[in-house]
Design a protein around this motif. Sequence first.
Motif, PDB file in Angstrom:
ATOM      1  N   ASP A  68       4.310   8.120 -15.697  1.00 60.39           N
ATOM      2  CA  ASP A  68       5.673   8.097 -15.164  1.00 60.39           C
ATOM      3  C   ASP A  68       5.751   8.574 -13.721  1.00 60.39           C
ATOM      4  OD1 ASP A  68       5.084  10.728 -15.716  1.00 60.39           O
ATOM      5  OD2 ASP A  68       6.990  11.187 -16.697  1.00 60.39           O
ATOM      6  N   SER A  69       4.596   8.660 -13.068  1.00 62.44           N
ATOM      7  CA  SER A  69       4.592   8.936 -11.632  1.00 62.44           C
ATOM      8  C   SER A  69       5.300   7.814 -10.891  1.00 62.44           C
ATOM      9  CB  SER A  69       3.142   9.043 -11.149  1.00 62.44           C
ATOM     10  OG  SER A  69       3.063   8.876  -9.748  1.00 62.44           O
ATOM     11  N   PRO A  70       5.972   8.112  -9.769  1.00 64.16           N
ATOM     12  CA  PRO A  70       6.558   7.029  -8.965  1.00 64.16           C
ATOM     13  C   PRO A  70       5.537   5.964  -8.577  1.00 64.16           C
ATOM     14  CG  PRO A  70       7.338   9.157  -8.192  1.00 64.16           C
ATOM     15  CD  PRO A  70       6.276   9.445  -9.209  1.00 64.16           C
ATOM     16  N   TRP A  71       4.281   6.361  -8.445  1.00 60.37           N
ATOM     17  CA  TRP A  71       3.234   5.411  -8.072  1.00 60.37           C
ATOM     18  C   TRP A  71       2.938   4.424  -9.195  1.00 60.37           C
ATOM     19  CZ3 TRP A  71       1.974   5.407  -3.077  1.00 60.37           C
ATOM     20  CH2 TRP A  71       2.230   6.568  -2.340  1.00 60.37           C
ATOM     21  N   ASN A  72       3.192   4.811 -10.430  1.00 63.29           N
ATOM     22  CA  ASN A  72       2.828   3.985 -11.573  1.00 63.29           C
ATOM     23  C   ASN A  72       4.034   3.415 -12.307  1.00 63.29           C
ATOM     24  OD1 ASN A  72       0.114   4.574 -11.086  1.00 63.29           O
ATOM     25  ND2 ASN A  72       0.192   6.426 -12.332  1.00 63.29           N
ATOM     26  N   THR A  73       5.228   3.586 -11.766  1.00 68.79           N
ATOM     27  CA  THR A  73       6.452   3.117 -12.401  1.00 68.79           C
ATOM     28  C   THR A  73       6.850   1.758 -11.836  1.00 68.79           C
ATOM     29  OG1 THR A  73       7.213   5.404 -12.638  1.00 68.79           O
ATOM     30  CG2 THR A  73       8.855   3.663 -12.896  1.00 68.79           C
ATOM     31  N   PRO A  74       6.861   0.705 -12.665  1.00 65.51           N
ATOM     32  CA  PRO A  74       7.292  -0.600 -12.151  1.00 65.51           C
ATOM     33  C   PRO A  74       8.740  -0.564 -11.679  1.00 65.51           C
ATOM     34  CG  PRO A  74       6.161  -0.837 -14.266  1.00 65.51           C
ATOM     35  CD  PRO A  74       6.411   0.634 -14.065  1.00 65.51           C
ATOM     36  N   ILE A  75       9.041  -1.387 -10.723  1.00 65.38           N
ATOM     37  CA  ILE A  75      10.404  -1.506 -10.215  1.00 65.38           C
ATOM     38  C   ILE A  75      11.236  -2.264 -11.243  1.00 65.38           C
ATOM     39  CG2 ILE A  75      11.832  -2.499  -8.381  1.00 65.38           C
ATOM     40  CD1 ILE A  75       9.322  -2.201  -6.554  1.00 65.38           C
ATOM     41  N   PRO A  76      12.407  -1.765 -11.623  1.00 66.59           N
ATOM     42  CA  PRO A  76      13.225  -2.478 -12.609  1.00 66.59           C
ATOM     43  C   PRO A  76      13.774  -3.779 -12.047  1.00 66.59           C
ATOM     44  CG  PRO A  76      14.452  -0.651 -11.681  1.00 66.59           C
ATOM     45  CD  PRO A  76      13.042  -0.519 -11.159  1.00 66.59           C
ATOM     46  N   GLN A  77      14.259  -4.642 -12.934  1.00 64.26           N
ATOM     47  CA  GLN A  77      14.893  -5.870 -12.480  1.00 64.26           C
ATOM     48  C   GLN A  77      16.185  -5.546 -11.742  1.00 64.26           C
ATOM     49  OE1 GLN A  77      15.453  -8.529 -15.793  1.00 64.26           O
ATOM     50  NE2 GLN A  77      13.288  -9.055 -15.908  1.00 64.26           N
ATOM     51  N   ASN A  78      16.477  -6.350 -10.756  1.00 68.30           N
ATOM     52  CA  ASN A  78      17.701  -6.209  -9.957  1.00 68.30           C
ATOM     53  C   ASN A  78      17.877  -4.790  -9.432  1.00 68.30           C
ATOM     54  OD1 ASN A  78      18.455  -8.948 -10.565  1.00 68.30           O
ATOM     55  ND2 ASN A  78      19.137  -8.216 -12.583  1.00 68.30           N
ATOM     56  N   GLN A 104       5.278  -6.833  -5.516  1.00 70.94           N
ATOM     57  CA  GLN A 104       6.433  -7.311  -6.273  1.00 70.94           C
ATOM     58  C   GLN A 104       6.741  -6.411  -7.463  1.00 70.94           C
ATOM     59  OE1 GLN A 104       5.187 -11.419  -7.106  1.00 70.94           O
ATOM     60  NE2 GLN A 104       6.763 -12.150  -5.692  1.00 70.94           N
ATOM     61  N   VAL A 105       5.701  -5.955  -8.154  1.00 73.58           N
ATOM     62  CA  VAL A 105       5.899  -5.196  -9.390  1.00 73.58           C
ATOM     63  C   VAL A 105       6.137  -3.713  -9.112  1.00 73.58           C
ATOM     64  CG1 VAL A 105       4.849  -4.522 -11.587  1.00 73.58           C
ATOM     65  CG2 VAL A 105       4.513  -6.846 -10.695  1.00 73.58           C
ATOM     66  N   TYR A 106       5.385  -3.133  -8.167  1.00 67.91           N
ATOM     67  CA  TYR A 106       5.436  -1.692  -7.922  1.00 67.91           C
ATOM     68  C   TYR A 106       5.950  -1.324  -6.529  1.00 67.91           C
ATOM     69  CZ  TYR A 106       2.515  -1.405 -12.100  1.00 67.91           C
ATOM     70  OH  TYR A 106       2.033  -1.500 -13.381  1.00 67.91           O
ATOM     71  N   GLY A 107       5.814  -2.218  -5.564  1.00 71.83           N
ATOM     72  CA  GLY A 107       6.210  -1.899  -4.207  1.00 71.83           C
ATOM     73  C   GLY A 107       5.199  -1.020  -3.496  1.00 71.83           C
ATOM     74  N   ALA A 108       5.627  -0.432  -2.384  1.00 71.28           N
ATOM     75  CA  ALA A 108       4.759   0.431  -1.580  1.00 71.28           C
ATOM     76  C   ALA A 108       5.606   1.529  -0.946  1.00 71.28           C
ATOM     77  CB  ALA A 108       4.050  -0.377  -0.499  1.00 71.28           C
ATOM     78  N   PHE A 109       5.036   2.739  -0.887  1.00 73.99           N
ATOM     79  CA  PHE A 109       5.711   3.887  -0.294  1.00 73.99           C
ATOM     80  C   PHE A 109       5.133   4.178   1.089  1.00 73.99           C
ATOM     81  CE2 PHE A 109       6.302   4.788  -4.864  1.00 73.99           C
ATOM     82  CZ  PHE A 109       7.676   4.978  -4.904  1.00 73.99           C
ATOM     83  N   CYS A 110       5.998   4.486   2.026  1.00 70.69           N
ATOM     84  CA  CYS A 110       5.550   4.947   3.337  1.00 70.69           C
ATOM     85  C   CYS A 110       5.090   6.390   3.211  1.00 70.69           C
ATOM     86  CB  CYS A 110       6.673   4.836   4.360  1.00 70.69           C
ATOM     87  SG  CYS A 110       6.193   5.385   6.013  1.00 70.69           S
ATOM     88  N   SER A 111       3.818   6.640   3.487  1.00 72.15           N
ATOM     89  CA  SER A 111       3.247   7.969   3.275  1.00 72.15           C
ATOM     90  C   SER A 111       2.927   8.716   4.552  1.00 72.15           C
ATOM     91  CB  SER A 111       1.965   7.864   2.428  1.00 72.15           C
ATOM     92  OG  SER A 111       0.983   7.098   3.108  1.00 72.15           O
ATOM     93  N   ASP A 112       2.900   8.020   5.691  1.00 71.90           N
ATOM     94  CA  ASP A 112       2.483   8.725   6.906  1.00 71.90           C
ATOM     95  C   ASP A 112       2.827   7.904   8.135  1.00 71.90           C
ATOM     96  OD1 ASP A 112       1.398  10.803   8.362  1.00 71.90           O
ATOM     97  OD2 ASP A 112      -0.486  10.833   7.273  1.00 71.90           O
ATOM     98  N   THR A 113       2.631   8.525   9.270  1.00 71.09           N
ATOM     99  CA  THR A 113       2.831   7.874  10.555  1.00 71.09           C
ATOM    100  C   THR A 113       1.489   7.522  11.182  1.00 71.09           C
ATOM    101  OG1 THR A 113       3.719   8.169  12.791  1.00 71.09           O
ATOM    102  CG2 THR A 113       2.915  10.129  11.706  1.00 71.09           C
ATOM    103  N   GLY A 114       1.476   6.441  11.923  1.00 71.62           N
ATOM    104  CA  GLY A 114       0.284   6.052  12.670  1.00 71.62           C
ATOM    105  C   GLY A 114       0.654   5.804  14.113  1.00 71.62           C
ATOM    106  N   ARG A 115       1.048   6.845  14.805  1.00 73.74           N
ATOM    107  CA  ARG A 115       1.541   6.693  16.177  1.00 73.74           C
ATOM    108  C   ARG A 115       0.511   6.016  17.077  1.00 73.74           C
ATOM    109  NH1 ARG A 115       3.559  11.609  14.570  1.00 73.74           N
ATOM    110  NH2 ARG A 115       5.826  11.755  14.547  1.00 73.74           N
ATOM    111  N   GLY A 116       1.008   5.171  17.934  1.00 74.36           N
ATOM    112  CA  GLY A 116       0.137   4.504  18.884  1.00 74.36           C
ATOM    113  C   GLY A 116      -0.381   3.174  18.395  1.00 74.36           C
ATOM    114  N   ASN A 117      -0.126   2.824  17.118  1.00 67.94           N
ATOM    115  CA  ASN A 117      -0.587   1.520  16.647  1.00 67.94           C
ATOM    116  C   ASN A 117       0.571   0.531  16.619  1.00 67.94           C
ATOM    117  OD1 ASN A 117       0.827   1.533  14.056  1.00 67.94           O
ATOM    118  ND2 ASN A 117      -0.652   3.086  13.406  1.00 67.94           N
ATOM    119  N   ASN A 118       0.282  -0.685  16.200  1.00 72.04           N
ATOM    120  CA  ASN A 118       1.314  -1.727  16.167  1.00 72.04           C
ATOM    121  C   ASN A 118       1.568  -2.192  14.744  1.00 72.04           C
ATOM    122  OD1 ASN A 118      -1.148  -3.013  15.812  1.00 72.04           O
ATOM    123  ND2 ASN A 118      -0.491  -4.887  16.850  1.00 72.04           N
TER     124      ASN A 118
END
Length: 356
Positions: A81-91, A294-308
């Motif tokens: 039930d971690s946010p990393w392992n929880t599928p995104i619900p419909q709608n 599509q199923v789980y998505g992705a979380f922003c975990s950090d900054t990468g300053r100076g990149n594109n």
Amino acid sequence: MSSHDPDSQELEGRPSRRAFVVLAGAGVAALGAAGIAATSGFLRPQQPAAPGAGAQPAAPAQPAEPAQPAWTRGSRLFSADSPWNTPIPQNPAIDPASAAVQKAVLRNPKLVVNTILYSYGIPFYTATASTPRRQLRGRGAFDDPIPLDPSWRPNAGGDRKMNVLDPQRGLVYELQGYDAANRSAYWAVTRDIVNDKGDGGTSFGRTGPTGSGLSQAAGVVRIDEIRAGRIDHALSFITADPARGFRYPATHGDGSNTAAGAIQEGMRVQLDPALDLTTLDLTDAERAIGRALQVYGAFCSDTGRGNNMAMGFYMEKPTAGTGDPYKAAGLPEDWAQLKNIPRSAYRVLAASVTKR
């Protein structure tokens, strides 16, 4: 990558230098004892062998594979039930800022969506009962020795990361700024997020392995998952210039961008599930990553300053024991882009994940 590092170095298109060591509970180590096996990179119940047909003799029994926790064989880390392992619900609810983020970042032609494979990809090593336990020196020192094989090396980038899986204790040691020659790390904090707290995040203040306080092992695409063509967890990405503030599951943020449409650490990005991936000319890696997004998505975990990077997804760096599946899967080089996934299909979800 975090701005609160006093010795951070903004490298051209690369994360800055910082060092941490983190202990994170795997949260799924007991699955092996419950009859769950890691098959093709995801978990399936073990099934009994089918009986022989007719009068044909039964096939000779194969030697049993040495017992080891499932999470050392490529299955996902942390609790179910971690946010990393929880599928995104419909709608799901769409974030009010989604359109602005799409315009400023996700669809911005000056920014790329790519993979972090080699120089800043994160290697994983698995400790065994015979792995030497050594005292970590410097500001990264622990009271107790941790498993450190002399042959293990961090990535070659300025942040010098590596993760050590310790199935004997059900822990992940997350190292940044690791100096293999001196067995030292620039800075260390200890995180105990085992069992019911094994969610891949932390609640221990403003320091951590990433600018967001999230585990650096969480969300990394593993080599076995690329081989299997299936990823059953959310992904972790960095972005060039994140917004000020944060949202759960992040515990803090090191962004400073106040412009409209900046991505905030902890934001969850999804690839619209209405997009039919089978109609697209995708590489094997893009297909696996696209499904996970599509199923789980992705979380922003950090900054990468100076990149594109609009989004740079963390991948497991190959080591001597893993082989390298990336070129065969359609990722021919470090920082390989995911060019065939239409960026118009990315969207930002509202912060609906509730802290446990």
